[in-house]
Design a protein around this motif. Sequence first.
Motif, PDB file in Angstrom:
ATOM      1  N   LEU A  85       0.830  -1.201   0.000  1.00 53.76           N
ATOM      2  CA  LEU A  85       0.000   0.000   0.000  1.00 53.76           C
ATOM      3  C   LEU A  85       0.867   1.255   0.000  1.00 53.76           C
ATOM      4  CD1 LEU A  85      -2.704   1.505   0.236  1.00 53.76           C
ATOM      5  CD2 LEU A  85      -2.594   1.099   2.709  1.00 53.76           C
ATOM      6  N   ASN A  86       1.910   1.274   0.813  1.00 57.13           N
ATOM      7  CA  ASN A  86       2.791   2.440   0.877  1.00 57.13           C
ATOM      8  C   ASN A  86       3.492   2.700  -0.457  1.00 57.13           C
ATOM      9  OD1 ASN A  86       2.051   3.000   3.473  1.00 57.13           O
ATOM     10  ND2 ASN A  86       3.861   2.090   4.413  1.00 57.13           N
ATOM     11  N   ALA A  87       3.811   1.646  -1.196  1.00 57.31           N
ATOM     12  CA  ALA A  87       4.425   1.825  -2.523  1.00 57.31           C
ATOM     13  C   ALA A  87       3.449   2.533  -3.466  1.00 57.31           C
ATOM     14  CB  ALA A  87       4.853   0.477  -3.094  1.00 57.31           C
ATOM     15  N   VAL A  88       2.177   2.176  -3.386  1.00 54.45           N
ATOM     16  CA  VAL A  88       1.165   2.839  -4.213  1.00 54.45           C
ATOM     17  C   VAL A  88       1.030   4.300  -3.801  1.00 54.45           C
ATOM     18  CG1 VAL A  88      -1.276   2.871  -4.861  1.00 54.45           C
ATOM     19  CG2 VAL A  88      -0.080   0.679  -4.616  1.00 54.45           C
ATOM     20  N   LEU A  89       1.015   4.557  -2.500  1.00 54.81           N
ATOM     21  CA  LEU A  89       0.905   5.934  -2.014  1.00 54.81           C
ATOM     22  C   LEU A  89       2.104   6.771  -2.450  1.00 54.81           C
ATOM     23  CD1 LEU A  89      -0.529   5.190   1.541  1.00 54.81           C
ATOM     24  CD2 LEU A  89      -1.778   6.122  -0.435  1.00 54.81           C
ATOM     25  N   GLN A  90       3.287   6.161  -2.487  1.00 53.83           N
ATOM     26  CA  GLN A  90       4.474   6.885  -2.944  1.00 53.83           C
ATOM     27  C   GLN A  90       4.390   7.196  -4.436  1.00 53.83           C
ATOM     28  OE1 GLN A  90       7.595   4.409  -1.412  1.00 53.83           O
ATOM     29  NE2 GLN A  90       7.316   5.173   0.662  1.00 53.83           N
ATOM     30  N   ASP A  91       3.748   6.328  -5.212  1.00 55.09           N
ATOM     31  CA  ASP A  91       3.542   6.630  -6.632  1.00 55.09           C
ATOM     32  C   ASP A  91       2.550   7.783  -6.795  1.00 55.09           C
ATOM     33  OD1 ASP A  91       5.353   4.738  -7.434  1.00 55.09           O
ATOM     34  OD2 ASP A  91       3.847   3.229  -7.956  1.00 55.09           O
ATOM     35  N   LEU A  92       1.538   7.849  -5.947  1.00 58.12           N
ATOM     36  CA  LEU A  92       0.626   8.989  -5.980  1.00 58.12           C
ATOM     37  C   LEU A  92       1.356  10.264  -5.563  1.00 58.12           C
ATOM     38  CD1 LEU A  92      -2.610   7.377  -4.508  1.00 58.12           C
ATOM     39  CD2 LEU A  92      -2.241   8.166  -6.866  1.00 58.12           C
ATOM     40  N   PHE A 124      -4.945   4.013   8.110  1.00 58.65           N
ATOM     41  CA  PHE A 124      -3.504   3.865   8.315  1.00 58.65           C
ATOM     42  C   PHE A 124      -2.727   5.175   8.347  1.00 58.65           C
ATOM     43  CE2 PHE A 124      -4.858   0.101   5.767  1.00 58.65           C
ATOM     44  CZ  PHE A 124      -4.664  -0.869   6.734  1.00 58.65           C
ATOM     45  N   GLY A 125      -3.308   6.260   7.824  1.00 60.74           N
ATOM     46  CA  GLY A 125      -2.538   7.476   7.603  1.00 60.74           C
ATOM     47  C   GLY A 125      -1.674   7.291   6.361  1.00 60.74           C
ATOM     48  N   PHE A 126      -0.922   8.307   6.021  1.00 58.00           N
ATOM     49  CA  PHE A 126      -0.021   8.225   4.878  1.00 58.00           C
ATOM     50  C   PHE A 126       1.403   8.106   5.401  1.00 58.00           C
ATOM     51  CE2 PHE A 126      -3.195  11.171   2.549  1.00 58.00           C
ATOM     52  CZ  PHE A 126      -3.989  10.093   2.199  1.00 58.00           C
ATOM     53  N   PRO A 127       2.302   7.480   4.633  1.00 63.65           N
ATOM     54  CA  PRO A 127       3.705   7.400   5.057  1.00 63.65           C
ATOM     55  C   PRO A 127       4.278   8.805   5.258  1.00 63.65           C
ATOM     56  CG  PRO A 127       3.324   6.031   3.112  1.00 63.65           C
ATOM     57  CD  PRO A 127       2.081   6.839   3.330  1.00 63.65           C
ATOM     58  N   SER A 128       5.194   8.936   6.188  1.00 64.86           N
ATOM     59  CA  SER A 128       5.748  10.256   6.520  1.00 64.86           C
ATOM     60  C   SER A 128       6.430  10.918   5.328  1.00 64.86           C
ATOM     61  CB  SER A 128       6.736  10.138   7.687  1.00 64.86           C
ATOM     62  OG  SER A 128       7.793   9.266   7.343  1.00 64.86           O
ATOM     63  N   GLU A 129       6.942  10.137   4.400  1.00 63.93           N
ATOM     64  CA  GLU A 129       7.609  10.727   3.235  1.00 63.93           C
ATOM     65  C   GLU A 129       6.613  11.233   2.174  1.00 63.93           C
ATOM     66  OE1 GLU A 129       7.730   6.197   2.758  1.00 63.93           O
ATOM     67  OE2 GLU A 129       8.119   7.616   4.355  1.00 63.93           O
ATOM     68  N   CYS A 130       5.330  11.040   2.377  1.00 64.35           N
ATOM     69  CA  CYS A 130       4.308  11.488   1.420  1.00 64.35           C
ATOM     70  C   CYS A 130       3.720  12.836   1.855  1.00 64.35           C
ATOM     71  CB  CYS A 130       3.216  10.429   1.279  1.00 64.35           C
ATOM     72  SG  CYS A 130       3.769   8.924   0.462  1.00 64.35           S
TER      73      CYS A 130
END
Length: 158
Positions: A85-92, A124-130
């Motif tokens: 999921l975090n990989a997808v969020l990083q692509d967004l 989950f929230g978003f990863p801190s790097e997003c």
Amino acid sequence: MKEVSLYGSGGKPSWFMDLNPKGEVPVLVVDGKPIVGSEETVDFLMPGELSPEALRWRSIVNDRLKSAGKRAVFSGGSETDRNSLNAVLQDLEACLSNGPERASEFTAADASAFPFLQRVHGEFGFPSECKRLEAWYASASSRPGVRKTIKQDFWWWW
């Protein structure tokens, strides 16, 4: 506007199934003709050609975010599924790197992405790097038209 119970003992009402035999939501009826599905409804309400970046954003949401989010929720947030999921969020997040106009405009792609990103953010929230994705979410959430669609107490089904 009529809200239809998606689940329960009675199921969807027959008038709804007459409009849409597959039972998909939402359904917008215009001049007696049903427009079925989220993407079709958003495209009808927000016509116009989407930029390549908006199309890429929409593609990531529809082709990857929905399934990755569902897997992460149903697995109880397993590490493997959260990483996916975090990989997808990083692509967004990368889609938002094309300048400030992407964050300031609110396109049909944003309107169709918001409910799914709302689910992920709430769960989950978003990863801190997003950071740009977080800023996009805050901006979208503060729009009066979007705020009207947000329910505070809900149970999401993917």
